[in-house]
Enzyme design. Structure first.
Site, short mmCIF file in Angstrom:
data_model
loop_
_atom_site.label_atom_id
_atom_site.label_comp_id
_atom_site.label_asym_id
_atom_site.label_seq_id
_atom_site.Cartn_x
_atom_site.Cartn_y
_atom_site.Cartn_z
N SER A 151 0.83 -4.93 -3.91
CA SER A 151 -0.42 -3.47 -3.59
C SER A 151 0.64 -2.16 -2.90
O SER A 151 2.02 -2.62 -3.81
CB SER A 151 -0.92 -3.17 -1.84
OG SER A 151 0.11 -3.23 -0.83
N LYS A 152 0.75 -1.18 -2.83
CA LYS A 152 0.85 0.09 -3.01
C LYS A 152 2.29 -0.15 -2.57
O LYS A 152 2.89 0.33 -2.43
CB LYS A 152 0.00 1.37 -2.76
CG LYS A 152 -1.34 1.23 -3.63
CD LYS A 152 -1.03 3.04 -3.65
CE LYS A 152 -1.94 3.75 -5.29
NZ LYS A 152 -3.52 3.19 -4.86
N ARG A 153 1.97 -1.26 -0.90
CA ARG A 153 3.23 -1.09 -0.36
C ARG A 153 4.43 -1.63 -1.18
O ARG A 153 5.71 -1.33 -0.23
CB ARG A 153 3.31 -2.35 0.68
CG ARG A 153 2.75 -1.63 1.62
CD ARG A 153 2.52 -2.96 3.34
NE ARG A 153 1.33 -4.44 2.10
CZ ARG A 153 1.91 -5.69 2.21
NH1 ARG A 153 2.96 -5.05 2.64
NH2 ARG A 153 0.84 -6.01 1.34
N GLY A 173 5.40 -0.83 -4.01
CA GLY A 173 5.99 0.14 -4.34
C GLY A 173 4.69 0.52 -5.84
O GLY A 173 3.36 0.89 -5.87
#
Ligand code: GLU
Length: 480
Positions: A246-248, A250
């Site tokens: 996920s966006k976590r 990067g």
């Protein structure tokens, strides 16, 4: 219906194309191409509040960049409302679906009371009991309603997933789910089936997060009396920490990788190996090779990990094997302004040396400055280590003199000269290579020094070594 394999990629345009979506598109594409089939692109934009046209453009752009061109025109679900309504109407008239007038409050009451009695198994089917005249009355007084599919309460749904194997779901686990909401919009599980069956999709290849929807969708196929396609669900993609990507973690958007200068071939290659096992040790594949080798049966159930380091390595492999003129063209596409005034042959020579060691187009652009401009400063750590005192100046003065007598300024002769020079002084090659590189580039690493010198030309090399002789070592400059 003929025997042509027909698959589709069906993104919702609520964001850019992320790696998971790109992998789904790729697997569909490979499967279609391998079987001389069709690969369609369907835009699932029924969520009008969240869907945006700019995302449609971005998704298409990313797919084209990856080389995953689709067949036929784009299909938009938002333009097919009449077809969905017609399908709902048909099911209502055949009494395979029914109107439900229960309010939110009633439904939550029903849930609470079922939970207190030991478990909620979904909607009770209360509105199925309404008589025709009751329904008429409610319709006449414009009471809002949704439409639910009538699902048999006994029996099982069995299907064979190409990746996950036999899946069995008890009918009683599926309630009379909603196929058209109170606002008149059909639901995801319904429109997907209407579309897939009208598009004569033979294989539904999508993320495993949709596996739980499949049993409901099979119910819709049965109600509509349409052929059920073959399903293949793809394993999850995890980040390096073992959590769902996920966006976590990067960058997860394809465009970001593109902007960072990764080659599309590298991303395609890497995505292919996220969940697909070629069955041997090979790791580097072109899109064409993937098309030849891909098979649904070699997709694994185990979640795949997106390992950034591995991807960088793979990217380097693709940069290395792409012809330099092709790389230069790609650089031009990424940044038309890059070294526009420099003659192409010189750029080509630079790309040719740098591609052996760099991993992205952006690396090629940003780590090649010393080919154009003398170093304005010197990497401090390297300077202190490699040109630590005045003794190096004496050595480099001599080396400069020796270079002046090289007959042909070529990689080979330069290498010979440096070796001979070192031998005569009983010095290791590094004692001369490192300060020379520092003088020429200002940085500790780069391509083969002799090739670099050949490309820079003798005049520039002499100038830069002379400049370094004035500016180094750093200590003495600071003392002054
Ligand atoms: N629109 C769905 C998604 O973006 C895909 C549905 C499907 O492939 O059936 O996840």
């Amino acid at each position: 219906m003929n025997n042509t394999i027909r698959v589709r990629f069906a993104p919702s345009p609520t964001g850019e194309l992320h790696l998971g979506g790109a992998r789904t598109a790729l697997f569909n594409y490979l499967f279609a191409k391998q079987n001389d089939g069709k690969f369609y692109l369907r835009i699932e934009d029924t969520d009008e509040a969240r869907s945006r046209e700019e995302y449609v453009d971005q998704i298409c752009d990313s797919l084209r960049w990856l080389g995953l061109n689709w067949d036929g025109p784009l299909l938009f679900q938002s333009r097919r409302k009449d077809e969905y309504r017609a399908a709902v109407k048909k099911l209502l008239s055949e009494e395979k679906a029914y109107r439900c007038f229960c309010t939110k409050e009633e439904l939550s009451e029903e849930r609470k009371s079922a939970e207190s009695k030991g478990g909620f198994l979904g909607y009770s089917g209360k509105c199925l009991q309404l008589t025709k005249s009751e329904i008429k009355g409610k319709l006449n007084s414009a009471e809002p309603f949704c439409v639910r599919l009538k699902v048999a309460k006994s029996g099982k749904i069995l299907f064979e997933d190409e990746v996950y194997g036999s899946i069995e779901v008890n009918n009683k686990e599926i309630d009379d789910f909603i196929i058209q909401r109170t606002d008149g919009f059909p639901t995801y599980n319904f429109v997907v089936v209407v579309d897939d069956s009208e598009m004569e999709i033979t294989h539904v290849i999508r993320g495993e997060d949709h596996l739980t929807n499949t049993s409901k969708q099979i119910k819709v196929y049965e109600a509509l009396e349409r052929n059920v396609p073959i399903f293949a669900h793809l394993p999850m993609i995890l980040g390096g920490d073992g959590k769902r990507l996920s966006k976590r973690h990067g960058a997860v958007g394809v465009q970001t990788y593109r902007e960072r200068g990764f080659l599309s071939e590298a991303l395609v290659n890497f995505l292919a190996l996220l969940g697909w096992n070629p069955g041997d040790e090979r790791e580097i594949f072109s899109l064409e090779e993937l098309t030849q080798n891909f098979s649904l049966s070699r997709i694994v159930k185990k979640a795949a990990v997106f390992d950034d380091k591995k991807f960088e390595w793979m990217s380097g492999q693709h940069v290395m094997k792409t012809p330099a003129n092709e790389l230069l063209e790609r650089i031009r596409k990424l940044d038309p302004e890059w070294k526009k005034s420099v003659i192409p042959d010189y750029l080509l020579a630079i790309v040719e040396v740098q591609q052996k060691r760099l991993k992205t187009l952006v690396d090629l652009m940003t780590q090649s400055d010393y080919f154009f401009d003398g170093p304005n400063d010197y990497d401090e750590k390297t300077a202190r280590k490699r040109w630590k005192d005045e003794s190096i100046n004496a050595l480099m003065e001599d080396f400069l003199d020796s270079l002046r007598t090289v007959e042909e300024w070529s990689e080979e002769q330069l290498e010979n000269r440096l070796k001979k020079f070192a031998e005569e002084r009983e010095l290791g090659l590094g004692k001369i290579i490192h300060p020379t590189r520092l003088a020429l580039t200002g940085v500790p690493n780069g391509p083969s020094l002799f090739l670099l010198m050949e490309i820079l030309g003798e005049e520039i090399c002499f100038q830069r070594i002379q400049t370094a002789l004035k500016k180094l070592p750093l200590e003495s400059r600071e003392v002054i």
